[in-house]
Design an enzyme around this catalytic site. Sequence first.
Site, short mmCIF file in Angstrom:
data_model
loop_
_atom_site.label_atom_id
_atom_site.label_comp_id
_atom_site.label_asym_id
_atom_site.label_seq_id
_atom_site.Cartn_x
_atom_site.Cartn_y
_atom_site.Cartn_z
CG ASN A 114 -1.94 -1.05 1.28
OD1 ASN A 114 -2.11 -1.88 -0.14
ND2 ASN A 114 -2.77 -1.39 2.21
CB THR A 157 -19.72 38.63 -27.13
OG1 THR A 157 -20.49 39.36 -28.14
CG2 THR A 157 -18.38 39.18 -26.74
CG HIS A 158 -23.55 36.33 -27.28
ND1 HIS A 158 -24.34 36.03 -26.27
CD2 HIS A 158 -23.15 37.72 -26.83
CE1 HIS A 158 -24.40 37.01 -25.22
NE2 HIS A 158 -23.61 37.98 -25.42
CB SER A 278 -14.96 14.55 -48.40
OG SER A 278 -16.17 13.72 -48.84
CE LYS A 284 -16.48 19.43 -46.56
NZ LYS A 284 -17.85 19.05 -45.88
CG ASN A 286 -13.72 17.79 -44.12
OD1 ASN A 286 -14.53 18.83 -44.53
ND2 ASN A 286 -14.43 16.74 -44.48
CD GLU A 291 -14.73 18.57 -37.33
OE1 GLU A 291 -15.26 19.19 -38.18
OE2 GLU A 291 -14.44 17.19 -37.78
CE1 TYR A 318 -4.54 -0.23 -2.05
CE2 TYR A 318 -5.92 -2.34 -1.30
CZ TYR A 318 -5.11 -1.32 -2.42
OH TYR A 318 -5.21 -1.79 -3.51
CD GLN A 323 -5.04 -3.38 -8.94
OE1 GLN A 323 -4.30 -3.63 -8.24
NE2 GLN A 323 -6.01 -4.11 -9.66
CE LYS A 326 -2.21 0.24 -10.32
NZ LYS A 326 -1.53 -0.78 -9.65
N1 ARG Z 1 -1.70 -3.37 -6.95
C1 ARG Z 1 -2.48 -3.07 -5.82
C2 ARG Z 1 -2.72 -1.33 -6.13
O1 ARG Z 1 -2.53 -1.03 -7.18
C3 ARG Z 1 -1.19 -2.67 -4.85
C4 ARG Z 1 -1.76 -2.84 -3.21
C5 ARG Z 1 -2.12 -4.08 -3.12
N2 ARG Z 1 -2.67 -4.14 -1.69
C6 ARG Z 1 -3.53 -4.81 -1.43
N3 ARG Z 1 -3.86 -4.94 -0.29
N4 ARG Z 1 -4.25 -5.74 -2.39
O2 ARG Z 1 -3.56 -0.79 -5.35
#
Ligand code: ARG
Length: 475
Positions: A114, A157-158, A278, A284, A286, A291, A318, A323, A326
């Site tokens: 953790n 504006t607008h 196009s 065209k 574009n 976009e 925790y 997780q 990430k």
């Molecule tokens: N892979 C886990 C994460 O990204 C690491 C921590 C895991 N801890 C646990 N108590 N399962 O959060």
Amino acid sequence: MVNSKMLWGGRFSATPKGAVRAFLSSENVALDARLVPYDIEGSMAHVAMLHKQGILKKQEAAPILKALQQLSSRSQKNEFHLDAELEDVHMNVEAEATKLTSEAKKMHTARSRNDQVSVDTRLYLRDEINKTSKALVLLIKEIAFLSKRKTIFPSYTHMQVAQPITLSFYCRAYADAFSRDFARLSECYSRINLNPLGAGAVAGTTWNIDREHTAKLLGFSGVQHSPLDVVTSRGEMEAELIFALTMLLTHTGRIAEDICFLSAKRLAILSDATSTGSSMMPQKKNPDPMELLRGKTARMHGLLMHSLSLMKGLPSGYNMDSQESKYAVMHALDTAQECIPVLCEVLATIDFDPEAIKEELEKGYACATELADLLARKGVPFRSAHEITGKLVKGCVAKRKYLSTLTANEVSAVSGMKITDAELKGVLNVDKTSRMHSPISPEFISPMQKAVSEREEKLTAAKKLLEKEVKQITG
Ligand code: ARG
């Protein structure tokens, strides 16, 4: 059957397999691949600190550090691949190190995954923030370059013509906006740049560790003190960074929209290399990249909501939910880093049509406010000057003519005051009344460049310190 690979296998008589195993690890391990060098670096600093504190003897720490060095060079050569059976980068690194030396079974002393995942993420985010900040500085430089072109420009504006400005006036607005984005990234960096190691699973550790020392070896500016806060705040720095990136992409998205709008009116001309055709309509051209750039902001909104929702209502401590943070932060960084250079290329090759812009301004009666101001300067209360000018505009609309075709006599008759030709020409000329011409100066950009270089220098110095300490232990 116990999966013997599991480092936490002791109290289990079975471990996840099949769909559950894949659910826990497959995607996670793919994301964790980016964290390998950081997990190794964090582990090296942790082991070096354990040795300094007398927790690991030299003959224990040295082989672990050597094993980690081997893994580091394998990772640099792209020869370190994560095994999804092992859940995450932390267990993979420890398992591989243990294959090289059984002493590695001691490297997890006074640590939990953790606080380890938090250290890995912070080391990774620092590099990514620096990378993104440098890309952002290049974008601001491109805008500064564009601001040197002396071109009249419309303001709206607008979505209705407002007043004449210049390209430099427009550029300055976005240079300011992007410098705020830069500042936001720097603020995120300073909050991320604290050592979480020592927080353990949630309640710290009774081992006599030195958190300041690990902080120094990893280039952190200090320690995040409360172990419970380290673990519970997982996702917060991610969400904050995603917000900063979302705001950045809100700005790139707005420029993209302006470019789409201006090119639809043929006031801006995209280079062929930054537009598409196009499959059916041969005429065209574009603004597809612009976009798509506008559209990418939507993805960021999703990732921001994702990161905020993850934290809402979670109990302290925790929780595996985190997780998922990430995924959000890595995709947000990828998206931002993909978008910035595209806008750079578009801005480097875009052209404008000053004649068409002048006509756009004339058609929009862009000098009406200047005319009202002229009357007000000559003593008419502004509210009355506004009404008189409004009547003059109304007359021009009915006769389908521009304000600049008005004669001094016509204006004098409606306003009841003597206006000269020279006075009138002074306010009804879009070139003369357009705002601000000063280009963005190098002094605007250099403090940002300096800030990133200083951060990078500090990281390099810490890496050298860690290397030195590892060398002392491994002899
Ligand atoms: N892979 C886990 C994460 O990204 C690491 C921590 C895991 N801890 C646990 N108590 N399962 O959060």
